[in-house]
Design a protein around this motif. Structure first.
Motif, mmCIF file in Angstrom:
data_model
loop_
_atom_site.group_PDB
_atom_site.id
_atom_site.type_symbol
_atom_site.label_atom_id
_atom_site.label_comp_id
_atom_site.label_asym_id
_atom_site.label_seq_id
_atom_site.Cartn_x
_atom_site.Cartn_y
_atom_site.Cartn_z
ATOM 1 N N GLU A 1 0.854 -1.202 0.000
ATOM 2 C CA GLU A 1 0.000 0.000 0.000
ATOM 3 C C GLU A 1 0.883 1.244 0.000
ATOM 4 O O GLU A 1 1.726 1.425 0.878
ATOM 5 C CB GLU A 1 -0.882 -0.013 1.253
ATOM 6 N N ILE A 2 0.681 2.090 -0.986
ATOM 7 C CA ILE A 2 1.509 3.290 -1.087
ATOM 8 C C ILE A 2 0.604 4.515 -1.215
ATOM 9 O O ILE A 2 -0.414 4.484 -1.908
ATOM 10 C CB ILE A 2 2.510 3.197 -2.260
ATOM 11 N N ASN A 3 0.957 5.555 -0.481
ATOM 12 C CA ASN A 3 0.204 6.809 -0.501
ATOM 13 C C ASN A 3 1.148 7.960 -0.777
ATOM 14 O O ASN A 3 2.291 7.946 -0.315
ATOM 15 C CB ASN A 3 -0.406 7.085 0.877
ATOM 16 N N ALA A 4 0.685 8.940 -1.498
ATOM 17 C CA ALA A 4 1.467 10.162 -1.695
ATOM 18 C C ALA A 4 0.506 11.338 -1.680
ATOM 19 O O ALA A 4 -0.589 11.263 -2.248
ATOM 20 C CB ALA A 4 2.214 10.113 -3.021
ATOM 21 N N VAL A 5 0.895 12.400 -0.982
ATOM 22 C CA VAL A 5 0.010 13.554 -0.826
ATOM 23 C C VAL A 5 0.832 14.827 -0.905
ATOM 24 O O VAL A 5 1.949 14.897 -0.380
ATOM 25 C CB VAL A 5 -0.729 13.501 0.540
ATOM 26 N N ILE A 6 0.290 15.841 -1.551
ATOM 27 C CA ILE A 6 0.860 17.182 -1.474
ATOM 28 C C ILE A 6 -0.217 18.094 -0.911
ATOM 29 O O ILE A 6 -1.392 17.971 -1.265
ATOM 30 C CB ILE A 6 1.404 17.674 -2.835
ATOM 31 N N ARG A 7 0.186 18.969 0.005
ATOM 32 C CA ARG A 7 -0.792 19.789 0.737
ATOM 33 C C ARG A 7 -0.356 21.236 0.706
ATOM 34 O O ARG A 7 0.840 21.541 0.749
ATOM 35 C CB ARG A 7 -0.856 19.280 2.180
ATOM 36 N N TYR A 8 -1.318 22.131 0.647
ATOM 37 C CA TYR A 8 -1.035 23.568 0.734
ATOM 38 C C TYR A 8 -1.883 24.180 1.827
ATOM 39 O O TYR A 8 -3.075 23.891 1.942
ATOM 40 C CB TYR A 8 -1.344 24.285 -0.598
ATOM 41 N N ARG A 9 -1.276 25.037 2.627
ATOM 42 C CA ARG A 9 -2.023 25.804 3.627
ATOM 43 C C ARG A 9 -1.518 27.241 3.624
ATOM 44 O O ARG A 9 -0.303 27.477 3.615
ATOM 45 C CB ARG A 9 -1.839 25.212 5.023
ATOM 46 N N GLY A 10 -2.437 28.170 3.600
ATOM 47 C CA GLY A 10 -2.043 29.571 3.607
ATOM 48 C C GLY A 10 -3.236 30.449 3.885
ATOM 49 O O GLY A 10 -4.350 29.960 4.132
ATOM 50 N N SER A 11 -3.024 31.760 3.885
ATOM 51 C CA SER A 11 -4.146 32.671 4.082
ATOM 52 C C SER A 11 -3.974 33.885 3.192
ATOM 53 O O SER A 11 -2.853 34.366 2.972
ATOM 54 C CB SER A 11 -4.256 33.094 5.550
ATOM 55 N N PHE A 12 -5.086 34.349 2.646
ATOM 56 C CA PHE A 12 -5.098 35.521 1.787
ATOM 57 C C PHE A 12 -6.215 36.449 2.257
ATOM 58 O O PHE A 12 -7.375 36.042 2.296
ATOM 59 C CB PHE A 12 -5.328 35.126 0.319
ATOM 60 N N SER A 13 -5.846 37.646 2.624
ATOM 61 C CA SER A 13 -6.817 38.653 3.079
ATOM 62 C C SER A 13 -7.739 38.095 4.160
ATOM 63 O O SER A 13 -8.953 38.283 4.122
ATOM 64 C CB SER A 13 -7.653 39.161 1.894
#
Lengths: 165, 421
Positions: free
Chosen positions: B239-251
Motif C-alpha cells: 500500500e503506497i500513498n502520496a500527498v501534497i498539501r497547501y495551507r495559507g491565508s489571503f486577506s
C-alpha cells in the motif's frame, strides 16, 4: 525534485498537531488539565508555544516579540545590561559622530508577557559637553515615544513573520 | 541513521523502564547494556485521556428479524488513554513515541463475543523529525488521512466521520472519509513546509497491525499472504500513498488544499478471479473565514465499495469508484454548528453468480457542539443515510438478483458529553 527540496532544509518543521488525528481526544477543544496537553509524568514541559510570544519557551520572563524588537531598535547604542526575566535593557552612553558634544543613553522596560501597545516603556537621557564636563540636558518629549512606536512596529513585524510560517 | 536509532531506543527505554536517576549508572540488572541515557531534562512524557458518554436513538431498516427485535435507545461510553513521549537532542533532532490505548467496541477477545471493554491499541508509532522533515513508523494512518484537507468534521461528534457508526448494527454506509484507510503498520515520510506546501508519502507491505504476523490459524490468515488458491481475499499489499498539501491565508481567508494518491496491490487468487489493483486519487479544498469553514473532497479511481477495498477482476466489469463529501460549519464563541453530506458510487458486491447493480451510499449529518469548559463538550447530532444496490438483499445481506430489499435507510440521533485531559 521534491526530495531535493526537502534536503535543502530551508523549510519549516511541521508540528505533530498539524496532521489529522482521528482519535476522539483530538476532536475535543482544550483540556481539563488546563494549558497542558495531558499530564506531565516525567521530564520537562515542552508544550509552550511561541505563537503568542509569551516567552516561556525561550526562558524569557517577558513577551518575546517585545524583547527582541527592543533589542533590535536600540541596537545602535552600546548595550550595558539586559535582564530578560525582569524585562530591563540599559544601554551605555553613545555620542553620534556628527555631534561629539552630546551623548545619549536609553533605558527600556518591558512590562509583561502580553504583546500590547503599553507593554514597553523607554526613557532616553541626554547630556551635553560643557566646559569639559558632561551635564544633563533636556530631551524632546517625542523621542522616547518615537522609539516606543518603532519597537511596537518591529514587534508586529516579528509576530506576523512567525504567524506566516 | 545510527544516531536516530539510538535516540529512539533511548526514548522507548525511558518510557518502559520509568526509572529515574539510576538509569545512567548502569546499576539496573534488568536494563541491557547500551549507550548512556540522556538526562530527563531532554525528555517529556505525558499521559492524556478521553471519555465520552452518549445517548443514541437508532432507526434502521431490517434491524428486526423474525427471531429478534431491537430497541432504539442506548447509552454508550468510550475511553482512550494516550501515552506520549517527546524528546529533543542537542543537535536539534526531535523524536518520540505516541501510543493510544482504547476500549474498542468490536474487538473479540473471545470468539463470537463482543468484549466491548477490553483494552487494545489503536495508533502506536514513533517518530524522528528535524530539518529533513519527519519519519514516522508504526500503526498509524497513511498520509492520505494525516494530510487531508477539505473534510468538515469539526462539529458534534464529527459528522460523517463521527461516532454514529457505533450505533448502526450492520449495513453501515461507506462514506469515504479520510480516516477509513486504517492503521496498517507502515513507514511514513512527511516533509517540512515550503511556502505553504508540504508533501508526504507512506508505505505498508501488508494490511496487518501489531507485533504478530497473523499466521495464527493458517497460512491464509498471514499478514504476509501474497497469493492463495483457496479464495479471493480482499487484502491489500504494498500500500503506497502520496500527498501534497497547501495551507495559507489571503486577506484573512484561510485556504487548505490537498491532492493525494492511494494505491495497493491485492492478494492474488491463483485458482479463480483475483482482485484489481487499487488506484484512487483524492482532491480536497477548504476555506475558512469569520468563523465559517467550508470544504469538500472528491475521490475517484479503481476500487471496490470503498477507496481502500479492491474491485474484483470480473470480465467486462470496470465500473469506477467515485465519491465526494462537502460540509459547512460555523463557530461563534463556545458554539459550533455544522452539516456534512457525503456520497459514494461504487461497483458494490460484484457477485459472480447473480446480477447486481452499482452501489450508492448517501449520508448527511447535522449537529452542534457547546464547549462547556476547556476539555468538556456537549454534542448533539442527527445523521441519516441510505444505501442502494440493485440485486442485493439488504435484509439477508446477500446478492439475490431480485428486486426485494434493495435499499436500506438508517437514522441515528446522538447526544452527550465528551471529556479530554
Amino acid at each position: 525534485m521534491l526530495l531535493a527540496l526537502a534536503a535543502c532544509s530551508g523549510g519549516r518543521i511541521v508540528e505533530n498537531d498539524e496532521y489529522h488525528n482521528d482519535a476522539g481526544r483530538s476532536r475535543v477543544a482544550g483540556r481539563m488539565s488546563g494549558e497542558q496537553d495531558g499530564l506531565l509524568v516525567m521530564g520537562t514541559d515542552r508544550s509552550s508555544k511561541s505563537g503568542s510570544g509569551a516567552g516561556a519557551e525561550g526562558g524569557l520572563g517577558v513577551n518575546a516579540y517585545l524583547w527582541r524588537a527592543t533589542l533590535d531598535t536600540l541596537s545602535f547604542l552600546p548595550l550595558s545590561s539586559a535582564d530578560p526575566f525582569g524585562g530591563v535593557i540599559i544601554t551605555d552612553w553613545y555620542s553620534p559622530p556628527a555631534t561629539p558634544s552630546e551623548r545619549f543613553r536609553a533605558t527600556a522596560y518591558i512590562m509583561g508577557r502580553q504583546l500590547r501597545s503599553d507593554g514597553v516603556k523607554i526613557s532616553v537621557f541626554r547630556q551635553e559637553l560643557r566646559g569639559g564636563a558632561w551635564v544633563d540636558a533636556a530631551v524632546a518629549q517625542a523621542t522616547a515615544t518615537d522609539l516606543e512606536n518603532q519597537v511596537l512596529t518591529r514587534a508586529r513585524d516579528l509576530r506576523s513573520q512567525t504567524a506566516a510560517r | 541513521m545510527r544516531k536516530l536509532l539510538l535516540g529512539t531506543t533511548a526514548v522507548v527505554g525511558a518510557v518502559v523502564m520509568a526509572s529515574t536517576g539510576a538509569m545512567a549508572q548502569g546499576a539496573d540488572p534488568f536494563r541491557a547494556a547500551g549507550p548512556a541515557v540522556m538526562s530527563h531534562r531532554d525528555l517529556e512524557v505525558r499521559v492524556g485521556g478521553y471519555f465520552r458518554y452518549y445517548y443514541s436513538n437508532t432507526t434502521l431498516d431490517y434491524a428486526n428479524t423474525s427471531a429478534a427485535n431491537m430497541g432504539k435507545s442506548d447509552f454508550a461510553q468510550e475511553v482512550e488513554l494516550h501515552f506520549v513521549a517527546n524528546g529533543k537532542a542537542a543537535n536539534g533532532l526531535r523524536y518520540g513515541v505516541a501510543i493510544e490505548v482504547q476500549n474498542d467496541g468490536v474487538r473479540q477477545a473471545t470468539s463470537g463475543t463482543n468484549s466491548k471493554n477490553s483494552l487494545d491499541l489503536d495508533e502506536a508509532w514513533g517518530y524522528v523529525a528535524g530539518d529533513f522533515g519527519q519519519v514516522r513508523m508504526g500503526d498509524e494512518d497513511p498520509v492520505w488521512a494525516l494530510m487531508s484537507q477539505g473534510q468538515v468534521a469539526n462539529f458534534a461528534s464529527g459528522g460523517l466521520d463521527g461516532d454514529f457508526y457505533d450505533s448502526v448494527a450492520h449495513n453501515r454506509p461507506v462514506l469515504s472519509q479520510p480516516s477509513d484507510a486504517g492503521d496498517a503498520t507502515k513507514i511514513i515520510y512527511m516533509s517540512p513546509q515550503f511556502a505553504g506546501f508540504d508533501f508526504g508519502a507512506s508505505f505498508a507491505f501488508n494490511t496487518g497491525e501489531g507485533p504478530l504476523n497473523g499466521c495464527t490459524s493458517s497460512n491464509t490468515s498471514c499478514d504476509t499472504l501474497a497469493s492463495t488458491s483457496s479464495n479471493t481475499i480482499a487484502q491489500r499489499r504494498n500500500e503506497i500513498n502520496a500527498v501534497i498539501r497547501y495551507r495559507g491565508s489571503f486577506s484573512g481567508v484561510g485556504i487548505g488544499a490537498t491532492a493525494g494518491y492511494f494505491g495497493a496491490d491485492v492478494v492474488k487468487n491463483t485458482s479463480g478471479v483475483s482482485a484489481d489493483r487499487i488506484n484512487v486519487g483524492q482532491l480536497g479544498l477548504q476555506l475558512s473565514a469569520y468563523g465559517f469553514l467550508v470544504g469538500g473532497q472528491y475521490l475517484f479511481g479503481d476500487a471496490g465499495y470503498g477507496f481502500y477495498t479492491p474491485r474484483l477482476k470480473v470480465a467486462g466489469d470496470d465500473r469506477n469508484f467515485e465519491a465526494f463529501n462537502v460540509g459547512l460549519s460555523y463557530t461563534m464563541g463556545a458554539f459550533t454548528v455544522g452539516t456534512q453530506y457525503g456520497e459514494t458510487r461504487s461497483v458494490g458486491v460484484q457477485s459472480r453468480t447473480v446480477t447486481t447493480g452499482g452501489r450508492t451510499d448517501k449520508g448527511w449529518s447535522i449537529g452542534g457542539t457547546y464547549r462547556v469548559a476547556p476539555g468538556i463538550e456537549y454534542v448533539a447530532e442527527y445523521t441519516s443515510f441510505k444505501i442502494e444496490e440493485a440485486g442485493y438483499n439488504f435484509s439477508t445481506r446477500a446478492a439475490s438478483g431480485t428486486t426485494a430489499n434493495n435499499s436500506v435507510d438508517g437514522q441515528v440521533f446522538l447526544t452527550g458529553f465528551r471529556f479530554a485531559f
